[in-house]
Design a protein around this motif. Structure first.
Motif, PDB file in Angstrom:
ATOM      1  N   ASP A 134      -3.319   1.280   0.330  1.00 37.83           N
ATOM      2  CA  ASP A 134      -4.550   1.553   0.264  1.00 37.83           C
ATOM      3  C   ASP A 134      -5.213   1.581  -1.220  1.00 37.83           C
ATOM      4  OD1 ASP A 134      -4.716   2.650   2.704  1.00 37.83           O
ATOM      5  OD2 ASP A 134      -4.560   4.692   1.954  1.00 37.83           O
ATOM      6  N   SER A 135      -4.554   1.497  -2.256  1.00 35.47           N
ATOM      7  CA  SER A 135      -4.977   1.013  -3.656  1.00 35.47           C
ATOM      8  C   SER A 135      -5.240  -0.402  -3.932  1.00 35.47           C
ATOM      9  CB  SER A 135      -3.770   1.532  -4.754  1.00 35.47           C
ATOM     10  OG  SER A 135      -4.107   1.230  -6.105  1.00 35.47           O
ATOM     11  N   ARG A 195       1.829   3.973   1.808  1.00 31.21           N
ATOM     12  CA  ARG A 195       0.492   3.718   2.253  1.00 31.21           C
ATOM     13  C   ARG A 195      -0.592   4.051   1.314  1.00 31.21           C
ATOM     14  NH1 ARG A 195       2.585   7.479   6.156  1.00 31.21           N
ATOM     15  NH2 ARG A 195       1.568   9.363   4.980  1.00 31.21           N
ATOM     16  N   ASP A 196      -0.157   4.898   0.086  1.00 31.76           N
ATOM     17  CA  ASP A 196      -1.030   4.960  -0.905  1.00 31.76           C
ATOM     18  C   ASP A 196      -1.066   3.873  -1.666  1.00 31.76           C
ATOM     19  OD1 ASP A 196      -1.510   7.562  -0.184  1.00 31.76           O
ATOM     20  OD2 ASP A 196       0.004   8.437  -1.696  1.00 31.76           O
ATOM     21  N   LYS A 235       4.408   7.893   2.755  1.00 36.20           N
ATOM     22  CA  LYS A 235       3.103   8.191   1.981  1.00 36.20           C
ATOM     23  C   LYS A 235       2.819   7.445   0.939  1.00 36.20           C
ATOM     24  CE  LYS A 235       0.307  12.071   0.335  1.00 36.20           C
ATOM     25  NZ  LYS A 235      -0.487  11.380  -0.406  1.00 36.20           N
ATOM     26  N   ARG A 236       3.844   7.107   0.095  1.00 40.50           N
ATOM     27  CA  ARG A 236       3.817   6.424  -1.195  1.00 40.50           C
ATOM     28  C   ARG A 236       3.441   5.003  -0.914  1.00 40.50           C
ATOM     29  NH1 ARG A 236       6.524   2.875  -3.996  1.00 40.50           N
ATOM     30  NH2 ARG A 236       8.095   2.830  -2.634  1.00 40.50           N
ATOM     31  N   ARG A 280      -8.302  -1.190  -1.843  1.00 47.02           N
ATOM     32  CA  ARG A 280      -9.428  -0.989  -2.422  1.00 47.02           C
ATOM     33  C   ARG A 280      -9.865  -1.691  -3.585  1.00 47.02           C
ATOM     34  NH1 ARG A 280      -7.681   4.279  -1.518  1.00 47.02           N
ATOM     35  NH2 ARG A 280      -6.605   4.479  -3.448  1.00 47.02           N
TER      36      ARG A 280
END
Length: 126
Positions: A84-85, A80-81, A77-78, A88
């Motif tokens: 994503d960051s 993926r986050d 999850k870390r 973005r």
């Protein structure tokens, strides 16, 4: 010492007390019922097997696998986050360049040349 640490210490002391109680019962049975004819050995083996199982429940054996799975999921999850960051924060031009680069049929071959064995990006030094 935080409240959580005191709570963990209290739980550990309770677990130790119950473990001591269960194993001391085995010793007590060995002392009380020992008649010298060897009959006590199968009883002690039988009790010892169940005491191992009881201690497994007391000390939450098997929870280690669950904790490893949770850590692995948290790490994914870390990642993926973080990805994503990064995506973005990329400009439209950078996103288009990335999309073009990923759609290139030779991307896998280029990727093998760009990345080392450890996954580090290799920068050609002239």
């Amino acid at each position: 010492m935080s409240k959580n640490d005191r709570s963990d210490t209290g739980h550990t002391l309770i677990k130790l007390a119950f473990s001591f109680l269960t194993w001391s019962s085995l010793v007590l049975v060995a002392i009380v019922f020992n008649t010298g004819d060897g009959l006590i050995i199968p009883i002690l083996l039988f009790m010892g097997f169940f005491l191992v199982l009881i201690n497994g429940f007391i000390w939450d054996w098997g929870q280690g696998m669950q904790h490893r799975q949770q850590r692995r999921e948290a790490e994914e999850k870390r990642k993926r986050d973080m990805l994503d960051s990064v995506l973005r924060n990329m400009s439209n031009e950078q996103l288009m360049a990335l999309r073009t680069r990923l759609s290139d049929p030779d991307f896998d071959d280029d990727l093998k040349q760009m990345l080392g064995d450890d996954g580090e990006y290799i920068i050609d030094q002239l």
